[in-house]
Write a protein that holds these residues in place. Structure first.
Motif, PDB file in Angstrom:
ATOM      1  N   GLN A  26       3.277  -7.510   6.970  1.00 47.72           N
ATOM      2  CA  GLN A  26       3.053  -7.002   7.903  1.00 47.72           C
ATOM      3  C   GLN A  26       4.126  -5.983   8.436  1.00 47.72           C
ATOM      4  N   THR A  27       5.432  -6.013   8.210  1.00 51.57           N
ATOM      5  CA  THR A  27       6.310  -5.724   9.342  1.00 51.57           C
ATOM      6  C   THR A  27       7.002  -5.290   8.148  1.00 51.57           C
ATOM      7  N   PHE A  28       7.216  -6.053   7.177  1.00 49.60           N
ATOM      8  CA  PHE A  28       7.478  -4.743   5.578  1.00 49.60           C
ATOM      9  C   PHE A  28       6.723  -3.001   5.679  1.00 49.60           C
ATOM     10  N   LEU A  29       5.302  -3.228   5.648  1.00 47.45           N
ATOM     11  CA  LEU A  29       3.966  -2.353   5.331  1.00 47.45           C
ATOM     12  C   LEU A  29       4.407  -1.497   6.259  1.00 47.45           C
ATOM     13  N   GLN A  30       4.519  -1.573   7.890  1.00 50.08           N
ATOM     14  CA  GLN A  30       5.104  -1.460   9.082  1.00 50.08           C
ATOM     15  C   GLN A  30       6.408  -0.347   9.309  1.00 50.08           C
ATOM     16  N   LEU A  31       7.265  -0.665   8.691  1.00 53.73           N
ATOM     17  CA  LEU A  31       8.770   0.015   8.601  1.00 53.73           C
ATOM     18  C   LEU A  31       8.823   0.917   7.520  1.00 53.73           C
ATOM     19  N   LEU A  32       8.204   0.229   6.233  1.00 61.86           N
ATOM     20  CA  LEU A  32       8.514   1.223   5.389  1.00 61.86           C
ATOM     21  C   LEU A  32       7.312   2.565   4.997  1.00 61.86           C
ATOM     22  N   GLN A  33       5.711   2.421   6.251  1.00 65.95           N
ATOM     23  CA  GLN A  33       5.626   3.771   6.706  1.00 65.95           C
ATOM     24  C   GLN A  33       5.747   4.240   7.797  1.00 65.95           C
ATOM     25  N   SER A  34       6.710   4.065   8.462  1.00 65.25           N
ATOM     26  CA  SER A  34       7.724   5.068   9.364  1.00 65.25           C
ATOM     27  C   SER A  34       8.755   5.842   8.898  1.00 65.25           C
ATOM     28  N   GLY A  35       8.891   5.758   7.990  1.00 62.00           N
ATOM     29  CA  GLY A  35      10.542   6.074   7.205  1.00 62.00           C
ATOM     30  C   GLY A  35      10.632   6.026   6.482  1.00 62.00           C
ATOM     31  N   PRO A  36      12.088   6.519   6.185  1.00 64.14           N
ATOM     32  CA  PRO A  36      12.356   6.593   4.530  1.00 64.14           C
ATOM     33  C   PRO A  36      13.258   5.701   4.215  1.00 64.14           C
ATOM     34  N   MET A  37      12.352   4.102   3.953  1.00 63.17           N
ATOM     35  CA  MET A  37      12.726   3.144   4.067  1.00 63.17           C
ATOM     36  C   MET A  37      12.825   2.240   2.680  1.00 63.17           C
ATOM     37  N   LEU A  38      13.455   1.409   1.948  1.00 60.23           N
ATOM     38  CA  LEU A  38      13.106   0.606   0.809  1.00 60.23           C
ATOM     39  C   LEU A  38      13.065  -0.645   1.232  1.00 60.23           C
ATOM     40  N   ALA A  39      12.273  -1.119   0.222  1.00 60.95           N
ATOM     41  CA  ALA A  39      12.348  -2.680   0.006  1.00 60.95           C
ATOM     42  C   ALA A  39      12.386  -3.476  -1.228  1.00 60.95           C
ATOM     43  N   MET A  40      12.948  -4.263  -1.729  1.00 60.31           N
ATOM     44  CA  MET A  40      12.060  -4.724  -2.908  1.00 60.31           C
ATOM     45  C   MET A  40      11.217  -5.786  -2.963  1.00 60.31           C
ATOM     46  N   LEU A  41       9.856  -6.682  -3.135  1.00 61.65           N
ATOM     47  CA  LEU A  41       9.224  -6.608  -2.920  1.00 61.65           C
ATOM     48  C   LEU A  41       8.299  -7.464  -4.779  1.00 61.65           C
ATOM     49  N   PRO A  42       8.397  -8.631  -4.152  1.00 62.34           N
ATOM     50  CA  PRO A  42       7.409  -9.098  -5.073  1.00 62.34           C
ATOM     51  C   PRO A  42       5.789  -7.871  -5.952  1.00 62.34           C
ATOM     52  N   GLU A  43       5.640  -7.929  -6.912  1.00 60.05           N
ATOM     53  CA  GLU A  43       4.652  -7.309  -7.652  1.00 60.05           C
ATOM     54  C   GLU A  43       2.970  -7.365  -6.900  1.00 60.05           C
ATOM     55  N   SER A  44       2.843  -8.833  -6.843  1.00 56.75           N
ATOM     56  CA  SER A  44       1.876  -9.072  -6.550  1.00 56.75           C
ATOM     57  C   SER A  44       1.510  -8.460  -5.236  1.00 56.75           C
ATOM     58  N   MET A  45       2.412  -8.487  -4.464  1.00 57.57           N
ATOM     59  CA  MET A  45       2.309  -8.606  -2.890  1.00 57.57           C
ATOM     60  C   MET A  45       2.193  -6.976  -2.591  1.00 57.57           C
ATOM     61  N   VAL A  46       2.285  -6.306  -3.608  1.00 57.36           N
ATOM     62  CA  VAL A  46       2.490  -4.739  -2.965  1.00 57.36           C
ATOM     63  C   VAL A  46       1.095  -3.624  -4.233  1.00 57.36           C
ATOM     64  N   GLN A  47       0.360  -4.253  -5.342  1.00 57.84           N
ATOM     65  CA  GLN A  47       0.268  -3.882  -6.146  1.00 57.84           C
ATOM     66  C   GLN A  47      -1.168  -3.614  -5.445  1.00 57.84           C
ATOM     67  N   SER A  48      -1.938  -3.681  -4.023  1.00 65.97           N
ATOM     68  CA  SER A  48      -3.036  -3.007  -3.568  1.00 65.97           C
ATOM     69  C   SER A  48      -1.768  -1.908  -2.711  1.00 65.97           C
ATOM     70  N   HIS A  49      -1.337  -1.799  -2.460  1.00 58.67           N
ATOM     71  CA  HIS A  49      -0.476  -1.069  -1.395  1.00 58.67           C
ATOM     72  C   HIS A  49       0.202   0.346  -2.431  1.00 58.67           C
ATOM     73  N   VAL A  50      -0.201  -0.636  -3.284  1.00 57.08           N
ATOM     74  CA  VAL A  50       1.024   1.568  -4.691  1.00 57.08           C
ATOM     75  C   VAL A  50      -0.778   1.715  -5.153  1.00 57.08           C
ATOM     76  N   GLN A  51      -1.464   1.104  -5.384  1.00 55.84           N
ATOM     77  CA  GLN A  51      -3.246   1.342  -6.193  1.00 55.84           C
ATOM     78  C   GLN A  51      -4.044   2.634  -5.049  1.00 55.84           C
ATOM     79  N   SER A  52      -3.477   2.512  -3.233  1.00 55.03           N
ATOM     80  CA  SER A  52      -3.896   3.368  -2.894  1.00 55.03           C
ATOM     81  C   SER A  52      -3.218   4.191  -1.806  1.00 55.03           C
ATOM     82  N   GLY A  53      -2.328   4.255  -2.621  1.00 53.08           N
ATOM     83  CA  GLY A  53      -1.322   4.997  -2.427  1.00 53.08           C
ATOM     84  C   GLY A  53      -0.972   4.606  -1.659  1.00 53.08           C
TER      85      GLY A  53
END
Length: 319
Positions: A241-268
């Motif tokens: 949850q903190t990863f997602l909130q911080l990524l949405q709050s500004g120009p930050m980068l994160a290396m994460l497992p694909e399974s964790m972000v798949q739905s968030h990539v699909q939703s835009g």
């Protein structure tokens, strides 16, 4: 006078649960008076019980100092045994009480987030259909913390990345690989590039796993492999949850497992960046204590997990 050695038969004759409670409490409190209050006996009784135990074992468990007690080298070993045995006994009592009340067992599962988003939910749903009265507790943590909890018998099994070089204490059965991807929010300037050069990555702030986690160690190796500086402008967390909130709050980068972000990539919400920089994938799987018979519900759950993992691999191969 301390004896030279002890035997299994002698220990089974005189060692009692109260001895383990005593050692465990003194190891935690380092104080006779506090332990006496905890065990609801007098301080002289505690002193005598400890003295008798040390004489029976044949060595000192604690060094008596002015203000407190300090475990000896052998005392550390005995204190660990006392803690693990008491935790095992507490689990035994809990299980017996549940069975007496008509329950059908209790399963404590430790898991990394990647598993909760892939294999764990469908396995739990499947086994609950077969065993509706099986109580299941799921604890989410990092792999290294889960391994520690498993060793202390606080969990029946874990689904995690295997990180220990010394694998003598655990059995590991892989469920599948865990590929990683580099993500940012849609407005990040790097999203406008067809390919992000590796040297540009360290110029931006990152959200990262802490240094003591497997993913972070793999990332640091990748930074060295690609000859780029490890980011200094970072926020560390294990919370998705903190990863997602911080990524949405500004120009930050994160290396994460694909399974964790798949739905968030699909939703835009997130965008996967195209870059030569990559982190080696790692298998995650089921980990249990070696040379220890697991309970029947635990084995049934493991079989269910492995079945779903096999179906996923087959489907991926067909695709």
């Amino acid at each position: 006078m301390y004896s030279d050695h002890i035997t299994f038969s002698s220990v089974t004759r005189w060692l009692k649960i109260k001895h383990l409670v005593l050692v465990n409490s003194l190891a935690k409190t380092r104080n006779m008076h506090t332990t006496a209050q905890h065990m609801n006996v007098t301080q002289p009784a505690i002193s005598k019980l400890l003295r008798d135990l040390e004489e029976l074992l044949g060595f000192a468990l604690f060094e008596r100092q002015t203000r407190n007690l300090v475990l000896t080298e052998l005392g550390v070993f005995v204190a660990r045994y006392a803690r693990v045995t008491l935790e095992d006994t507490e689990s035994f009592v809990d299980q017996v009480n549940k069975l007496r009340k008509g329950g059908h067992g209790h399963l404590k599962i430790g898991t990394i987030f990647a598993a909760t988003s892939v294999v764990l939910p469908e396995a739990i749903a499947c086994i609950k259909r077969k065993r509706p009265l099986l109580a299941i507790e799921v604890i989410e943590q990092t792999s290294n913390q889960l391994l520690e909890m498993l060793e202390q018998k606080k969990l029946d099994l874990i689904i995690a990345r295997f990180t220990h070089d010394d694998c003598q204490s655990f059995e590991f059965v892989p469920l599948g690989p865990e590929p990683f991807c580099l993500v940012a929010n849609q407005a990040h300037p790097l999203c406008q590039l067809d390919e992000v050069p590796c040297e540009a990555l360290s110029e931006w702030p990152w959200v990262m796993y802490p240094f003591n986690t497997p993913i972070r160690r793999r990332m640091e190796r990748a930074f060295r492999l690609f000859d780029i500086a490890s980011p200094t402008n970072t926020v560390e967390t294990i919370s998705m949850q903190t990863f997602l909130q911080l990524l949405q709050s500004g120009p930050m980068l994160a290396m994460l497992p694909e399974s964790m972000v798949q739905s968030h990539v699909q939703s835009g919400q997130l965008r996967v960046l195209r870059t030569p920089f990559s982190v080696e994938s790692q298998d995650y799987g089921v980990i249990t204590r070696k040379d220890e018979q697991v309970s029947e519900p635990t084995q049934s759950f493991i079989d269910t997990l492995l079945g779903f993992a096999s179906q996923r691999r087959a489907a991926s191969g067909d695709a």
